[in-house]
Structures are given as structure tokens and as C-alpha cells.
Motif scaffolding. Structure first.
Motif, short mmCIF file in Angstrom:
data_model
loop_
_atom_site.label_atom_id
_atom_site.label_comp_id
_atom_site.label_asym_id
_atom_site.label_seq_id
_atom_site.Cartn_x
_atom_site.Cartn_y
_atom_site.Cartn_z
N ALA A 190 -4.46 1.34 -2.39
CA ALA A 190 -3.78 2.54 -2.11
C ALA A 190 -4.04 2.64 -0.62
N LEU A 191 -5.20 2.08 0.00
CA LEU A 191 -5.15 2.36 1.43
C LEU A 191 -4.20 1.65 2.25
N VAL A 192 -4.11 0.39 1.70
CA VAL A 192 -3.07 -0.49 2.42
C VAL A 192 -1.52 0.35 2.39
N LEU A 193 -1.50 0.62 0.95
CA LEU A 193 -0.10 1.24 0.97
C LEU A 193 0.06 2.24 1.87
N SER A 194 -0.99 3.19 1.78
CA SER A 194 -0.88 4.55 2.52
C SER A 194 -0.71 4.20 4.05
N VAL A 195 -1.46 3.49 4.65
CA VAL A 195 -1.53 3.18 5.85
C VAL A 195 0.01 2.56 6.43
N ILE A 196 0.39 1.73 5.83
CA ILE A 196 1.74 1.15 6.07
C ILE A 196 2.58 2.16 5.96
N SER A 251 2.40 5.35 6.45
CA SER A 251 2.07 6.31 7.64
C SER A 251 2.55 5.49 8.90
N TYR A 252 2.43 4.11 8.99
CA TYR A 252 2.60 3.60 10.29
C TYR A 252 4.36 3.56 10.41
N LEU A 253 4.83 3.45 9.22
CA LEU A 253 6.58 3.30 9.29
C LEU A 253 7.02 4.81 9.15
N SER A 254 6.34 5.81 9.40
CA SER A 254 6.91 6.99 9.16
C SER A 254 8.21 7.51 10.12
N PHE A 255 8.96 7.85 9.63
CA PHE A 255 10.13 8.12 10.66
C PHE A 255 10.81 9.36 10.09
N ASP A 256 11.22 9.57 8.80
CA ASP A 256 12.21 10.37 8.42
C ASP A 256 11.57 11.96 8.50
N GLN A 257 10.36 12.32 8.29
CA GLN A 257 9.89 13.37 8.54
C GLN A 257 9.99 14.06 9.92
N ILE A 283 9.61 -6.58 15.62
CA ILE A 283 8.59 -7.61 15.19
C ILE A 283 7.16 -7.29 15.75
N ILE A 284 7.03 -6.66 16.80
CA ILE A 284 5.74 -6.41 17.19
C ILE A 284 5.09 -5.36 16.29
N LEU A 285 5.80 -4.49 15.73
CA LEU A 285 5.17 -3.45 14.74
C LEU A 285 4.98 -4.18 13.32
N LEU A 286 5.70 -5.26 13.02
CA LEU A 286 5.54 -5.99 11.96
C LEU A 286 4.05 -6.69 11.84
N LEU A 304 1.25 -4.30 11.86
CA LEU A 304 0.88 -3.81 10.54
C LEU A 304 0.29 -4.97 9.53
N GLY A 305 0.66 -6.37 9.82
CA GLY A 305 0.19 -7.53 9.21
C GLY A 305 -1.28 -7.67 9.39
N ALA A 306 -1.40 -7.61 10.67
CA ALA A 306 -3.01 -7.47 11.05
C ALA A 306 -3.81 -6.55 10.41
N LEU A 307 -3.32 -5.22 10.63
CA LEU A 307 -4.13 -4.11 9.78
C LEU A 307 -4.11 -4.37 8.45
N SER A 308 -3.20 -4.93 7.56
CA SER A 308 -3.14 -5.03 6.35
C SER A 308 -4.44 -5.87 5.94
N ILE A 309 -4.46 -7.16 6.74
CA ILE A 309 -5.46 -8.37 6.50
C ILE A 309 -6.71 -7.77 6.64
N LEU A 310 -6.84 -6.71 7.82
CA LEU A 310 -8.35 -6.30 8.09
C LEU A 310 -8.67 -5.53 7.10
N GLN A 311 -7.90 -4.64 6.53
CA GLN A 311 -8.38 -3.66 5.37
C GLN A 311 -8.74 -4.27 4.22
N LEU A 312 -7.82 -5.51 3.90
CA LEU A 312 -7.96 -6.19 2.54
C LEU A 312 -9.36 -6.93 2.67
N ARG A 313 -9.61 -7.36 4.09
CA ARG A 313 -10.93 -8.13 4.27
C ARG A 313 -12.17 -7.31 4.13
#
Lengths: 436, 307
Positions: B232-238, B240-246, B284-287, B290-299
Motif C-alpha cells: 500500500a505504501l509503495v503504491l501510495s508514494v508512487i 503521489s509522486y506522479l500526481s498531476f491531474d488534481q 527518465i530522472i523521475l523514473l 521512483l525506482g530507488a524510492l520503491s526499492i528503499l521502501q520494500l527493503r
């Protein structure tokens, strides 16, 4: 067994490919098709079928127009309507893929950009041969001219002007038949109308909408003799004293409480709503609203007049779409036939004027249909004297909600820092223009 | 895929054919997914990476730049400001969603009659598109016709309507409220599913041992929900980081460009300034971030608790 498996692999790949092949054409024509499309499928006697892209803002009128052409011509037109905000991206992608439409209507401000990128067919000779060439909307023709060649002609026209609520004018003791002709008179009228209280305000503008304010605020500067870009569109001239003066005119009205507080956050969606609830005295707008108000709010008594200069004069932002033939068009000659047809007297009167749309020709500003509603004549005259900034970076300069134009207006009007706003905007404009 | 020499004895040969059959069958099963991933993810990703090395205008020819777009980025103040703003937003919105989702999940994690109605109510906003819900909130918050200002006025809490989107903090606040309303149901369902996967015997055993509700919550449920939290955390953080529409719909990045998120800035560069190459480089930088953040959270939330 092994052979069977291999066969399966091959089979599955074939199925995948076949599926891909099936879905591709179905997915290609996005947007809606014209009702008259069935007719074109039959390939009427020897004619060709041209693809025509247009944006969604005036699709009803465009559909009627294209249907009329299809009913009377062997060459058929198939229209694809694309949401305005996606238009440039979609056209850019199709041009990049080497499959542009045969004909397209595009917001006139983008034509220099297309022409500069060498994406349009030069139609100078055809255009100049038109008997009414000299009376085509001057702003459209100016923006469609690049390096002395003409790349597009007006497709529909729009001009900005001041709209005012006659009912509120009367209530406030103002003469509804004698609207303001200077900034001072606007501010005075706004003050009298705001004095009515009860949530009624004298003036309105969408404070968080970049494009809206290019359309309705630039004319105040032009009408007073100033400008924001030089003639060639290569340098910023925001330091013209008229720019600061116009900003100060707005700032004072805001400071005096003549503009509703909600205007500051309005991204352009709230404007019509504000005016139609009889709580706004005056606002800048365009011909599109006349048609909308007449259709949806028949009881609203409104008048229109030119956007005035500081002490005298008037101006307008001439907007609308130009029609152009992309460089890769398969049927440029047939496409030009359509352009010629749509700008002819008969079509301009029947499918434009009669539909409450402005004709693209200044010699038709006064016509039998507009005679019944002088407000449309005023709009057409506004369009005829209208101007439009000529630049290949229009979007970045004026339309960007996060760009220098809107930031300047917000800083000046809402924060009251006119000089700082102008200085910053001049720097940012110059930077963007120098990157070209 | 070498052919089996004839000299080899029969049994291993049969096994090998069987293996091969299996691997081919397996290959066929994953083929649609592989093709889909290739066409919809890998290819566009490679294309984006390729574009990011170019000056790629919307119209006209692209010119190769090498890594210049990435160098440019270092000097792009707005990009870093946007990244920082997006981080602030994520840090605020994620705990808000989590605490509320956890509380709601606890509330609806019962077998009471009619509990389905409540689960549905909390979940309904999730199925509304974010664009539609943002527009909805724009009108709810409108100063003249919005119901929220109307309510606050009627309750006497405010004297005049609040113009929410002219102040950065107010705007951020109401956007967070709208996003929590919109997405809390999804996290709630995830947590609820995790809660229901915990066997009842564990709670019963703990009760026999005299553990109270709070102890059961902190010593049994929370540790066993670790992997659910991680998901849930990984999904939520991703998200939020990708938020645009709102932000695009509700604030347009305003007031004074203070609410431009990272994706919003990518959008602006690509589709307002038509610098497609630079937009691709930002993506690409954002990707990577986000990849690094997700790995960190899962760790951090790696599931080493078993029962």
C-alpha cells in the motif's frame, strides 16, 4: 510433439499479428466522424476523399459547413474533431509520422510555428488570386505570412470586445446605450455598479487564465498605443509605459473592490457563470459568448462595445482558426477548392453570419443577418481592427498558465507590484525569445 | 534447443522432451504478457530514453544532443522546486491516507450485518476518475456557488467565502483533502484484505494469554500486516509522486507557480513549450528516483515475520 509445439508458436504469433493488423485501422481515426461520412464512403463520381482536422470548439458550425460542401461536390471531406488542448500534440505526432491530414484548421497563433518548421504548403499564388483577398481578416493573413509567403487563410474569426449587462447599467443609473469609452469611464461605471452591493461587481476577468487575458487585456494596451512585442515578434516591449498603465488600471479596480474576489482563482471556467447570473457589470469577451448567451440565456439583456484605450481609441484581439494545407497533403488542389468555397460570399453569409459566427471577411462585417443584431456587427468590426501577437513561441509567452504573461498580471493586480511585475516579465519574455 | 543425441538412454530423453514441452508451454503462457510489456512498456521506455538525448521539437527535425538535456536539468530551478514540492505533498498526503485507511479498515473489519454498505461507501470515490473528481471539488469549493463555503457560512464559521486556490497552503490543504477522499478507499481495501488473511487462532491464543485489544493490534496485526503496508505504501508514494491531474485542474500550478508538481513540469516542457526531448529526460530522472524510492521502501518493510 516438438513439431506441434513449434507450430503452436508460429500460430500464436500469426494470431497476434493478425489481431494487431485488425485493431490498427480501427484505432486510427480518433475523434468523431461527420454525419455526412457515409456519403463519402461511396466515393462519389470520380472525387477524392480529403481528411480535414479541426478542433472541438466550434465543431457544430464546422460540421454544417462540411456537410454542405459534401452535398454539393464530388470531392468529399471527412472531418476529424480533436480536443483543442490536444490539437498541437496530435498534429505534431501525425506530421512526425509522415501522415498529416490533407487539410487542417488551426488556431491562428500557431501558424507561424508551423510555417517556420516548414510544415505547410505555400498557397501565395492561389490566395492572391482571390478577388476578395484584400478583405480577408488582416490578422489571420498577417500571421499566416512567413518570409513573404502565405501559408494559410482565415477559417473562422473571433474578436474580443467589452460586454456589459444593460440591466445593471440601468439599475446603477448609467446609460445602457452609452457604454464606457475610456479606462476612466470603465472604472467609474464599475464603481457605480459595485455600489449596488448584494454580491454585484462592476468588472470581471479570469485572474488565473493566461490565454483569456491575452484575449481581453492586450487590446487595452494596443488601443492606448503600446505593445508587448515588436513588429517582427522578436523582442519584448513590456517596458512600454502603456503596459504598466493598463496593469495599474486593473490593479486599482481590484484594490477598490470592483472585481469579485473569486476572479483571482478563476482559471477561465467560472467566467460565463459569473456573467450570466446578473452579478457582473462588464467584462472582456469574444463573439463566441454572444451566440452562447442568445441561445442559452435569452432573457439576459447585454450590450457590446469596443475595448477602449486609456484616453481614446479602441482595439481588439483577432483570434480564431486559420485553414492550411499541410506539406504532406495528398490533395492540395482539391483542398484549396474548399478554402475558396468556404470564403465565398454565399457560404460566408449562409454558414457563418446566419449561424451567429463572424464572417472571415471584413467586407461582410455588415450583412442582412447582423443587421438584426448590431452586437454581432460590433464584434465583426472589432475583429476587423483586431491584432494578434506574431511569434513562434506564443504558447510559452502568453498561453502558459505558469508563464510570464499571467505571472505579470497576477503580481501587478493582486499583489499590487506593477513595476516589479513588468521588469520580471520583460526579462522572462526576452529570455524565451532569445532561445529561438 | 539442441537436439538430443540418439545414444542417450530412453528415460532421461523422455524427461528432456517433457521439460522442453513444459518450457514451450510456459513460454506460450507468458508470451501475451511479454508481448504486451514489450509493446506498451519496454519499447516506449527505450524510445523515451532515446528522445531524452535529443533536442526534439514537436514539429521539425530532432537533433542529437548527447547528455545536454541532463546537464540542463541541473540548472532548471523550477524542476528542483517541483520535485521538492512533490516530496512535500507526498510526505503530507501519504500519512493522511494511511492513518485514515487503517482506521476505516479496522472499522469495517467486522462481520456485522450491512457492513458491505459501508465498505462500498468508502470505496466509491476510488472508481471516479481523478479528473472528474478534481472538477467536482473545484465546484464544491467555488466561492459563489460552492457548497463547502455555503456550509461554513451557514454554520457561522466564516464571514465571507474563502477563495481556496489563491493561497498555497490552503490550496495544498484542500487538494490533500480531495485526494484522501478519492483514494482512501483503495488503501482501506488493501489493508482490509491483509487483516482478513490473519488467522483468527492467533488472536484467540493471545486472548487466552490475556492480551488486550491494543496488544493484539500492535503485537499481532501490525507485524503481520507488514507486507500489506509495504504494498500500500509503495503504491501510495508512487501515486503521489506522479500526481498531476488534481493540480492541473484545481490550481493550474498557481498561485504564483507554487504548486507545480514534477509531472506537471514534465507536461509543461513537453506540451506547452514543445521541448519533447527535455521532457523525456525529466521523465527518465523521475523514473530513476521512483525506482530507488520503491526499492528503499520494500527493503525497509521486507517481510521476515512468519506464522
Amino acid at each position: 510433439m516438438q513439431r506441434l509445439s513449434r507450430l503452436l508458436v508460429v500460430l500464436s504469433m500469426m494470431v497476434t499479428l493478425a489481431l494487431a493488423a485488425c485493431t490498427a485501422p480501427a484505432a486510427a481515426p480518433t475523434g468523431e466522424q461527420a454525419p455526412g461520412e457515409q456519403a463519402s464512403g461511396e466515393q462519389a463520381a470520380g472525387g477524392v476523399t480529403m481528411s480535414f482536422w479541426t478542433r472541438d470548439s466550434n465543431q457544430e458550425q464546422v460540421r454544417k459547413l462540411v456537410d454542405a460542401w459534401n452535398d454539393s461536390h464530388a470531392d468529399q471531406i471527412e472531418i476529424t474533431v480533436i480536443p483543442g488542448s490536444d490539437y498541437m500534440t496530435k498534429v505534431g505526432a501525425s506530421v512526425g509520422a509522415g501522415a498529416p491530414p490533407d487539410l487542417m484548421a488551426v488556431d491562428l497563433i500557431y501558424v507561424p510555428q508551423f510555417a517556420a518548421a516548414d510544415q505547410l504548403t505555400d498557397i501565395t499564388d492561389f490566395a492572391k488570386a482571390l478577388p476578395y483577398f484584400d478583405s480577408l481578416s488582416p490578422s489571420h493573413v498577417r500571421l499566416a505570412t512567413y518570409d513573404g509567403k502565405i501559408y494559410g487563410l482565415p477559417f473562422n474569426a473571433e474578436g474580443s470586445f467589452l460586454i456589459y449587462n444593460k440591466g445593471l447599467f440601468e439599475q446603477a443609473g448609467l446609460d445602457p446605450e452609452n457604454p464606457p469609452k475610456t479606462w476612466g469611464e470603465i472604472a467609474d461605471a464599475a464603481a457605480q455598479i459595485s455600489a449596488l452591493g448584494d454580491g454585484i461587481y462592476g468588472y470581471y476577468f479570469s485572474g488565473a487564465c493566461a490565454g483569456c487575458n491575452a484575449f481581453t487585456f492586450l487590446p487595452y494596451i494596443w488601443a492606448s498605443g503600446g505593445d508587448v512585442l515588436n513588429e517582427e515578434g522578436t523582442a519584448a516591449t513590456l517596458t512600454d509605459p502603456e503596459v504598466a498603465a493598463a496593469l495599474d488600471f486593473y490593479r486599482q479596480m481590484w484594490a477598490d473592490g470592483l472585481i469579485p474576489p473569486g476572479a483571482q482563482a478563476d482559471t477561465g471556467t467560472d467566467f460565463a457563470n459569473a456573467f450570466t447570473t446578473n452579478t457582473i457589470g462588464m467584462a472582456g469577451t469574444g463573439a463566441f459568448l454572444i451566440n452562447n448567451l442568445k441561445t442559452n440565456f435569452p432573457d439576459l439583456d447585454f450590450g457590446v462595445t469596443f475595448l477602449p484605450g486609456m484616453e481614446e481609441g479602441a482595439s481588439s484581439f483577432a483570434g480564431g482558426d486559420s485553414i492550411a494545407i499541410p506539406a504532406g497533403s495528398k490533395y492540395p488542389e482539391q483542398a484549396f477548392e474548399f478554402i475558396k468555397w468556404m470564403s465565398s460570399d454565399e457560404v460566408q453569409l449562409t454558414y457563418y453570419a446566419q449561424e451567429n459566427s463572424l464572417p472571415v471577411r471584413t467586407d461582410l462585417a455588415e450583412n442582412e443577418f447582423f443587421a438584426k443584431d448590431p452586437r454581432l456587427t460590433t464584434a465583426a468590426q472589432a475583429m476587423a481592427m483586431g491584432r494578434t501577437p506574431y511569434t513562434v513561441v506564443y504558447n510559452q509567452l502568453f498561453n502558459d498558465a505558469n508563464g510570464p504573461w499571467l505571472k505579470m498580471i497576477q503580481t501587478a493586480v493582486f499583489d499590487g507590484k506593477v513595476d516589479e511585475a513588468v521588469t520580471t516579465a520583460q526579462e522572462e519574455f526576452t529570455k524565451i525569445l532569445s532561445e529561438q | 534447443m539442441t537436439t538430443v543425441p540418439a545414444a542417450i538412454a530412453k528415460p532421461p530423453r523422455r524427461r528432456s522432451t517433457l521439460n522442453r514441452q513444459r518450457s514451450i508451454a510456459g513460454f506460450l503462457f507468458v508470451l501475451p504478457a511479454v508481448l504486451f510489456t514489450l509493446a506498451m512498456f519496454i519499447f516506449p521506455l527505450l524510445m523515451t530514453a532515446w528522445m531524452s538525448l535529443h533536442d526534439w521539437p514537436l514539429l521539425g527535425q530532432a537533433t542529437f544532443l548527447g547528455i545536454q538535456n541532463y546537464v540542463e536539468m541541473a540548472r532548471d530551478k523550477q524542476f528542483w522546486a517541483s520535485l521538492w514540492f512533490t516530496t512535500q505533498y507526498t510526505l503530507l498526503v501519504t500519512p493522511a491516507i494511511f492513518i485514515l485507511a487503517f482506521a476505516l479498515a479496522l472499522l469495517v473489519n467486522t462481520a456485522l450485518r450491512g457492513i458491505g454498505v459501508f465498505r462500498t461507501i468508502y470505496f466509491i470515490p476510488v472508481v471516479i476518475g481523478l479528473g472528474a473528481s478534481s472538477l467536482l471539488w473545484v465546484w464544491l469549493l467555488n466561492d459563489r456557488v460552492g457548497i463547502i463555503n455555503g456550509l461554513l457560512l451557514d454554520l457561522g464559521l466564516i464571514e465571507r467565502p474563502i477563495i481556496w486556490f489563491v493561497d498555497k497552503n490552503l490550496a495544498l490543504g484542500v487538494i490533500i483533502v480531495s485526494v484522501v477522499w478519492k483514494t482512501v478507499g483503495f488503501s482501506m481495501i488493501l489493508l482490509l484484505a491483509g487483516m482478513q488473511a490473519i488467522p483468527d487462532e492467533l488472536y484467540q491464543a493471545a486472548m487466552v494469554d490475556g492480551a488486550n485489544y491494543r496488544q493484539r493490534l500492535t503485537h499481532i496485526m501490525m507485524p503481520l500486516l507488514r507486507s500489506t503496508f509495504a504494498l500500500a505504501l509503495v503504491l501510495s508514494v508512487i501515486g503521489s509522486y506522479l500526481s498531476f491531474d488534481q493540480f492541473y485542474i484545481m490550481t493550474r500550478g498557481g498561485p504564483q507557480n507554487q504548486t507545480i508538481t514534477a509531472v506537471y513540469w514534465i507536461f509543461n516542457n513537453s506540451f506547452t513549450y514543445y521541448k519533447m526531448g527535455y521532457g523525456a529526460a525529466l521523465s527518465i530522472i523521475l523514473l530513476i528516483i521512483l525506482g530507488a524510492l520503491s526499492i528503499l521502501q520494500l527493503r525497509i518493510l521486507r517481510d521476515d515475520v512468519t506464522y
